[in-house]
Every structure is written in C-alpha cells, then in structure tokens.
Design an enzyme around this catalytic site. Structure first.
Site, PDB file in Angstrom:
ATOM      1  N   ARG A  10      39.929  -4.798  56.764  1.00 14.35           N
ATOM      2  CA  ARG A  10      39.510  -3.955  55.687  1.00 14.35           C
ATOM      3  C   ARG A  10      40.318  -4.860  54.449  1.00 14.35           C
ATOM      4  NH1 ARG A  10      44.373   0.251  54.400  1.00 14.35           N
ATOM      5  NH2 ARG A  10      46.090  -0.937  55.619  1.00 14.35           N
ATOM      6  N   GLU A  58      30.990  11.826  49.429  1.00 14.58           N
ATOM      7  CA  GLU A  58      30.536  10.706  50.171  1.00 14.58           C
ATOM      8  C   GLU A  58      28.976  10.986  50.165  1.00 14.58           C
ATOM      9  OE1 GLU A  58      34.704  11.278  51.532  1.00 14.58           O
ATOM     10  OE2 GLU A  58      32.978  12.505  51.411  1.00 14.58           O
ATOM     11  N   PHE A  83      33.596   9.337  57.287  1.00 13.19           N
ATOM     12  CA  PHE A  83      33.108   9.981  56.111  1.00 13.19           C
ATOM     13  C   PHE A  83      31.821   9.106  55.838  1.00 13.19           C
ATOM     14  CE2 PHE A  83      37.941  10.469  54.973  1.00 13.19           C
ATOM     15  CZ  PHE A  83      37.797  11.613  55.959  1.00 13.19           C
ATOM     16  N   HIS A 109      38.653   1.939  58.609  1.00 11.86           N
ATOM     17  CA  HIS A 109      39.420   2.845  59.454  1.00 11.86           C
ATOM     18  C   HIS A 109      38.601   3.309  60.632  1.00 11.86           C
ATOM     19  CE1 HIS A 109      41.673   2.360  55.758  1.00 11.86           C
ATOM     20  NE2 HIS A 109      42.977   3.202  56.483  1.00 11.86           N
ATOM     21  N   ASP A 117      46.868   9.272  61.368  1.00  4.50           N
ATOM     22  CA  ASP A 117      45.695   9.868  60.530  1.00  4.50           C
ATOM     23  C   ASP A 117      45.063  11.036  61.651  1.00  4.50           C
ATOM     24  OD1 ASP A 117      46.370   8.835  58.059  1.00  4.50           O
ATOM     25  OD2 ASP A 117      44.493   7.837  57.956  1.00  4.50           O
ATOM     26  N   ARG A 167      41.843  -0.832  60.394  1.00  3.17           N
ATOM     27  CA  ARG A 167      42.963  -0.569  59.437  1.00  3.17           C
ATOM     28  C   ARG A 167      44.141  -1.534  60.109  1.00  3.17           C
ATOM     29  NH1 ARG A 167      46.603   4.981  59.693  1.00  3.17           N
ATOM     30  NH2 ARG A 167      48.178   4.420  58.121  1.00  3.17           N
TER      31      ARG A 167
END
Length: 314
Positions: A10, A58, A83, A109, A117, A167
């Site tokens: 990322r 989004e 998302f 992610h 998360d 991530r």
C-alpha cells in the site's frame, strides 16, 4: 546476514502515484476518507489539486471517476478492497466495466492480513468478484518493486484495472536487474520438477520459503509468481502442469473463485494435472494480529509447507 528489506505494498501504491503524477498531468486520485491508510495522502501532499476526497461514499467515488474518465483523465480510485470490490461492485460493473472505461482501482487492505480490523474489513472475495466483470484486469503484486511496476502498467493500459495492495510489510523479492513486469505474464522464481506452486501477493515470499523447506525433504518445487489473475498466463500454467504433474495454488483469498479457481479452469480444460488449492477455506476472518491469522489459516511458510506435505502423502 543483513536484514531483509520489507515494505507494505500500500505504501508502494502511494509512492508510485507520485512518480506517475510527476510525469502525467492527466492522472487524478480519488479517495474515500481513508487516504492515511491507503497512502494516497502521499500523492495529495504533492498534488493537492489532483486529489479528490469523496468522503465515505465509495459508490459515488467510482461513479465520479467513471464520468471524468470519458474526458481523457486517468482516474485512480482508492479505498479498502472490501469497500471497492464489495460496496462499489455495482458501479464497477455497470459504470466502469460495461462501457469499458479507463478507470484504475487501487484496493488496499485485502485479505486476512488486515488483522485487528476484523472480518468486516478482511476482503477474501475481491478476486472472485472482479474476475466476473468482463474486460476487468485483476492484479495482486508480491512486493514493493512489483507493486510500483503494476501501478505504472495500469496507467499505460487502456481499460479498467483492479489492483490489490496489502497492509503488512512484506519482503522485497524482485529487486534484481532482470525483473520485468508485464500484465498477464507470470514469473518463474524457482525451477523445479516435482510440483509447481503458483502464488500471488504477500504469499509469494512465503511460498518461496516453503519451497526451501520442501527441498530439505528432497522435494523439488517450482515456484511461479502469478501477479495477474486476469488475464491469466495460461501458457505458463499449462507448461508447469505438463512438466511437473502437480499444481498447488497459494493465495490470501477464498479458495472459491480466486487464483486457484482460475488455474483449475485452465488445467481442467486439458485434464493435465491435479490442482490443490491453499487459501481461506470458505470462512470469514476474525480480529487478531496479521501474523496470527496467517498462521491459523495455514498461510505462512510453515503452514504452506505442511499443507503440501499432507497433500503429497495422500
């Protein structure tokens, strides 16, 4: 022995956008309130007028990018894989895929290594979802070098591209002068004759370690980095199936619909070899450290090694 260099892909995504932004004025970045996590704030800090914050919306973000792409702008939309591939699937299918617009998706992610998360944010379905959209290119790079090359290739490609970035920091394995990234072309990292391991993303480095462990048992495994899931490098898959007789796929994704399924489709068409899929076994993730989750699901080097040994012993 020097410590292995590790970088989260990322971060590579954010840095690559800046590099491209300096060369191309037509590149715009869209963000959905997660710029700090997706690392697009790196681009925003250099090109504030070419970074568009869309908020937690989004679907609207993808629609905006689709519209502006018709003017010649090359938009990169950015958010978590859950998302983009999940929440905005309708817009990616109908507003981007159907008219085959030049929109690029930077999905960070992905997979269970999102960690604490938890299950709602751990997207193990994105390859499957994106593969079903006609004309959508699907890429999952293995390290910093490959991630930056993938972003550049996505910009140069005319049409929709989905890229998954991770991530957690992963070893840099492609830092050599012979490395070349090409959409739809896998890379053989290690030759072997007893079986072939085909992996992508953060599990390529784990698969290389597993192959070293197998070698100590006298098992010579070929390792292929299949960074592009769609279009798949069918020729490389067929060659490996014919020459090694066994295929094992490894991915940080559900065993349903992802890299393993794409490889199995190709191999089964000609009935060349058995395909054994290693991945998330049709379950949701949970909240824990990334390392703990990878170990629990057998997706670290030791888990991959043990899984392959069990498979070979059957």
């Amino acid at each position: 022995m020097s410590e292995v260099k590790k970088i989260a892909t990322r971060m590579s995504y954010g840095n690559a956008l800046v590099e491209l932004g300096k060369e191309h004025d037509d590149l715009l970045v869209f963000e959905a309130d997660l710029g700090g996590a997706t690392k697009t704030t790196i681009f925003r800090d250099v090109f504030p007028d070419r970074h568009i914050e869309c908020g937690i919306a989004e679907a609207n973000m993808v629609g905006m990018a689709a519209g502006i792409s018709t003017t010649g702008i090359v938009p990169f939309v950015s958010s978590f894989a859950m998302f983009t591939a999940g929440r905005a699937f309708d817009q990616l299918r109908n507003s981007v895929g159907y008219p085959h617009l030049n929109v690029k998706v930077g999905a960070t992610h992905g997979g269970i290594s999102v960690g604490q998360d938890g299950a709602t944010h751990q997207c193990n379905e994105d390859f499957a979802l994106m593969r079903t959209i006609p004309g959508m290119v699907v890429i999952c790079p293995s390290d910093d070098v490959e991630a930056r090359a993938a972003v550049k290739a996505a910009y140069e490609y005319k049409g929709p591209v989905y890229m998954r970035f991770g991530r957690v920091a992963v070893p840099v394995i492609n830092d050599n002068p012979d490395y070349k990234f090409e959409i739809g072309k896998g890379v053989t990292l290690k030759d072997g004759k007893d079986l072939t391991i085909i992996a992508n993303g953060i599990l390529v480095s784990e698969s290389l370690q597993a192959a070293e462990m197998l070698a100590k048992d006298g098992i010579n495994a070929r390792v292929i980095n299949m960074h592009t899931i769609k279009p798949l490098d069918k020729d490389l898959v067929i060659k490996a199936a014919k020459e090694t007789g066994k295929i094992v796929t490894v991915e940080e994704h559900s065993v349903i619909g992802g890299l393993g399924s794409a490889v199995a489709d190709v191999v089964s068409e000609e009935n060349l070899a058995p395909v054994h899929k290693i991945g998330v076994q049709d379950v949701f993730g949970e909240s824990a450290l990334a390392e703990e989750l990878l170990e629990k699901h057998g997706l670290d080097a030791k888990g991959i090694y043990n899984n392959i040994k069990d498979y070979l012993n059957k």
